[in-house]
Enzyme design. Structure first.
Site: not given
Ligand code: 0XW
Ligand code: MG
Length: 374
Positions: A270, A168, A223, A196, A246
């Site tokens: 998603k 992250k 990402e 991400d 995403d």
């Molecule tokens: C890792 N994730 C699948 C969890 C959260 O729902 C957000 C998402 C992402 O890609 O950040």
């Molecule tokens: Mg993501």
């Protein structure tokens, strides 16, 4: 052929606390659990289908658990009488009854697909055109304020059996880059890393972040660095590495725009965001035609959601299948019975069981918020 119709729709809402206590995305968006909506659709011959989709707080996608509950309660009566063997027709019925609000349609749509596959006597991956019950690699997010924290979490993730990491970022571009470089140094070049930002970088912060990663970009996939497709596209002047979109993949039109801008090396679909399996497979199939790698997952759930991802990803041609999540390992509440979709570092759908092959644990779900009959 005998007629079949939907005669009952039941919906539950359930909070799924995180086993690790919290989950953090850029901008101090911290959640302590996810909210899932679970739907059961029953046909007049007794066949049932199950669907789960939900939200991760109110600061990720523009979704709200209470909104999903209200939407499912509103739509449930409109699908009574529909033939569940034509999920696209049921989805059209929902769209005719409610414009937009894609996320409230998702759990009903998933349940109808499960029912259609059970009625056909085949696993969902087969109904969706898959070659076999093929596996999809799993990834797991890595958080941590400092490079040392992130490296410690990385070792824990590898210990837990994950071979792909989603580090992250999206806050301080310099510290974020140091964390990514520390994780890369800890795992070597053999582990796939996605960085991400969850839309957290401004364009200038994203430019500083990628500059700090160095000329080879630490070999990461970037990402959703910025909130808009336009800013992600502007970043192309400083980032020639792979980019995955995403949060901006809200529709087929968004995919086509991202492709045209040259920033969709990969996309994440998603289910809650796009409105369920029906729109997801349209977006997925076009992405595959365009040569774009695809992740299919969701924002929330447990083994019911994971099993849905296992089937959908298995029905995506292997060359374009990226990775996905196993939310059941993230949470402490488990509301379905049946085999875990997780098989070590992968998700694997059941080979022969019709539909998704799971049953609900109503004792865990408690009282439904909606239960309508014909
Ligand atoms: C890792 N994730 C699948 C969890 C959260 O729902 C957000 C998402 C992402 O890609 O950040
Ligand atoms: Mg993501």
């Amino acid at each position: 052929m005998a007629r079949m119709r939907i005669v009952r729709v039941t919906g539950w809402s359930i909070h799924l606390p995180y086993a690790e206590g919290s989950y953090r995305m850029a901008g101090d968006r911290v959640t302590t659990g996810m909210d899932a909506v679970v739907v059961r659709v029953a046909a007049d011959d007794g066949t049932i289908g199950l669907g789960e989709s939900g939200t991760v707080g109110v600061t990720f996608d523009p979704h709200h658990n209470a909104g999903q509950i209200a939407g499912v309660a509103m739509l449930a009566p409109t699908v009574i009488g529909c033939d569940p063997r034509s999920p696209q027709s049921v989805h059209r019925r929902m769209t005719a009854a409610l414009t937009g609000h894609a996320y409230v349609k998702s759990p009903i749509d998933i349940a109808v697909w499960d029912l259609a596959a059970r009625a056909a006597g085949v696993p969902l991956w087969k109904l969706l055109g898959g070659d076999g019950p093929e596996v999809t690699p799993l990834y797991r997010p890595v958080q941590g304020a400092t490079p040392e924290d992130a490296v410690a979490k990385t070792h824990e993730r590898l210990q837990q059996g994950y071979q792909r990491l989603q580090v992250k970022v999206g806050d301080d571009p310099i510290v974020d880059a140091q964390r990514v470089l520390a994780v890369r140094a800890a795992v070597g070049s053999g582990v796939t890393i996605f960085a991400d930002a969850n839309c957290g970088f401004s364009l200038s912060a994203a430019r500083r972040f990628v500059r700090e990663l160095g000329t080879d970009g630490a070999g990461v996939f970037l990402e959703q660095p910025c909130p808009t497709l336009t800013d992600c596209a502007h970043l192309r002047d400083s980032w020639s590495g792979p980019m995955v979109i995403d949060e901006c993949v809200t529709s087929l039109a968004a995919l086509l725009e991202a492709h045209q801008l040259g920033i969709a090396d990969g996309i994440t679909i998603k289910l809650t965001r796009v409105g369920g399996i029906t729109p997801a497979i349209t977006i997925r199939d076009v992405a595959v035609q365009l040569g774009i790698a695809v992740t299919i997952e969701d924002a929330s759930g447990c083994n019911l959601a994971d099993t849905t991802f296992a089937h959908l990803n298995a029905s995506t041609p292997a060359r374009w299948r990226t990775h996905t999540v196993d939310f059941d390992s993230w949470v402490t509440v488990h509301h379905v019975d049946g085999p875990s979709a997780r098989d070590g570092s992968f998700l694997r759908p059941q080979a022969d069981e019709p539909g998704l092959g799971l049953t609900l644990r109503e004792d865990v779900l408690g009282e439904p918020f909606i239960d309508v009959t014909a």
